[in-house]
Design a protein around this motif. Structure first.
Motif, PDB file in Angstrom:
ATOM      1  N   LEU A  64       7.536   0.469  -8.551  1.00  9.78           N
ATOM      2  CA  LEU A  64       6.289   0.488  -7.781  1.00  9.78           C
ATOM      3  C   LEU A  64       5.720  -0.921  -7.642  1.00  9.78           C
ATOM      4  CD1 LEU A  64       4.163   2.177  -6.315  1.00  9.78           C
ATOM      5  CD2 LEU A  64       3.025   2.522  -8.535  1.00  9.78           C
ATOM      6  N   PHE A  65       5.855  -1.736  -8.678  1.00  7.92           N
ATOM      7  CA  PHE A  65       5.375  -3.120  -8.615  1.00  7.92           C
ATOM      8  C   PHE A  65       6.120  -3.883  -7.517  1.00  7.92           C
ATOM      9  CE2 PHE A  65       4.332  -7.394  -9.811  1.00  7.92           C
ATOM     10  CZ  PHE A  65       3.107  -7.304 -10.459  1.00  7.92           C
ATOM     11  N   GLY A  66       7.436  -3.731  -7.464  1.00  8.73           N
ATOM     12  CA  GLY A  66       8.223  -4.402  -6.427  1.00  8.73           C
ATOM     13  C   GLY A  66       7.830  -3.950  -5.030  1.00  8.73           C
ATOM     14  N   VAL A  67       7.586  -2.650  -4.862  1.00  9.85           N
ATOM     15  CA  VAL A  67       7.147  -2.125  -3.557  1.00  9.85           C
ATOM     16  C   VAL A  67       5.776  -2.688  -3.208  1.00  9.85           C
ATOM     17  CG1 VAL A  67       6.457  -0.025  -2.310  1.00  9.85           C
ATOM     18  CG2 VAL A  67       8.551  -0.029  -3.692  1.00  9.85           C
ATOM     19  N   SER A  68       4.887  -2.787  -4.202  1.00  8.93           N
ATOM     20  CA  SER A  68       3.543  -3.319  -3.940  1.00  8.93           C
ATOM     21  C   SER A  68       3.602  -4.771  -3.473  1.00  8.93           C
ATOM     22  CB  SER A  68       2.649  -3.183  -5.179  1.00  8.93           C
ATOM     23  OG  SER A  68       2.961  -4.129  -6.177  1.00  8.93           O
ATOM     24  N   VAL A  69       4.505  -5.544  -4.044  1.00  7.77           N
ATOM     25  CA  VAL A  69       4.679  -6.942  -3.615  1.00  7.77           C
ATOM     26  C   VAL A  69       5.106  -6.970  -2.147  1.00  7.77           C
ATOM     27  CG1 VAL A  69       6.123  -8.998  -3.899  1.00  7.77           C
ATOM     28  CG2 VAL A  69       5.171  -7.859  -5.908  1.00  7.77           C
TER      29      VAL A  69
END
Length: 193
Positions: free
Chosen positions: A10-15
């Motif tokens: 989810l962190f990677g998608v948020s970036v």
């Protein structure tokens, strides 16, 4: 483990969402984007490379990485790279602003998930806590690191804008809210207490 890896994805998608919004990024991603622009290397690969370099800075600080730390270096970058390959380039400002807001909230939820898993901090967080353990103020170290990477990223051509300000103002309260609610140890105590 589920919290850790879902949080990192989810962190990677948020970036990627914040990058596609083109309204400003958090300080580290301003640096990542600036390096990507200058080198022609994909942003996700830069995230991995910078994460690995920051992890090397732990050595003299006597910090020990956990599974979550090493996973953070790899999973966030790979996910960001993959998400950037499939996310559209929104045109209208309203859609870009929606990408930004969803990215910031998703980033906060993701932070709560991977930190709450208790399997090791991200490399950038560990750098801050390692410097603080040497007698420096956490607030001073975090501020100095964030300003330094933001300035370097901006000079390299990373996107600074309203999203950068919105992220800076909202990430602390949002992350605190989600970390408290997703902390595995706290939930175990509540269930067994």
């Amino acid at each position: 483990m589920v919290n850790l890896y879902l949080g990192l994805v989810l962190f990677g998608v948020s970036v990627a969402l914040m990058v596609r919004a083109r309204l400003g990024l958090d300080p580290w991603d301003v640096l990542h984007q600036g390096l990507s622009e200058r080198t022609g290397i994909g942003l996700g690969w830069i995230v991995i490379g910078v994460g690995a370099l920051v992890l090397l800075m732990w050595w003299p600080l006597h910090q020990r990485p956990g599974l979550g730390t090493v996973s953070n270096v790899i999973v966030v970058g790979l996910t960001a790279q993959g998400a950037l390959a499939v996310l559209p380039h929104p045109g209208p400002l309203a859609v870009r602003f929606a990408f930004l807001l969803v990215g910031i909230v998703a980033n906060s939820v993701a932070t709560g998930m991977y930190i709450g898993a208790g399997l090791g901090p991200g490399p950038r967080d560990g750098l801050m806590t390692g410097l603080a353990a040497r007698g420096h103020s956490i607030r001073l170290m975090r501020t100095a690191i964030e300003i330094s990477v933001l300035a370097a990223g901006w000079l390299l051509g990373g996107t600074v804008g309203v999203g950068t300000v919105l992220y800076a103002l909202s990430i602390g309260p949002l992350a605190q809210f989600f970390i408290h609610r997703m902390n595995i140890a706290d939930r175990k105590v509540a269930l067994h207490g």
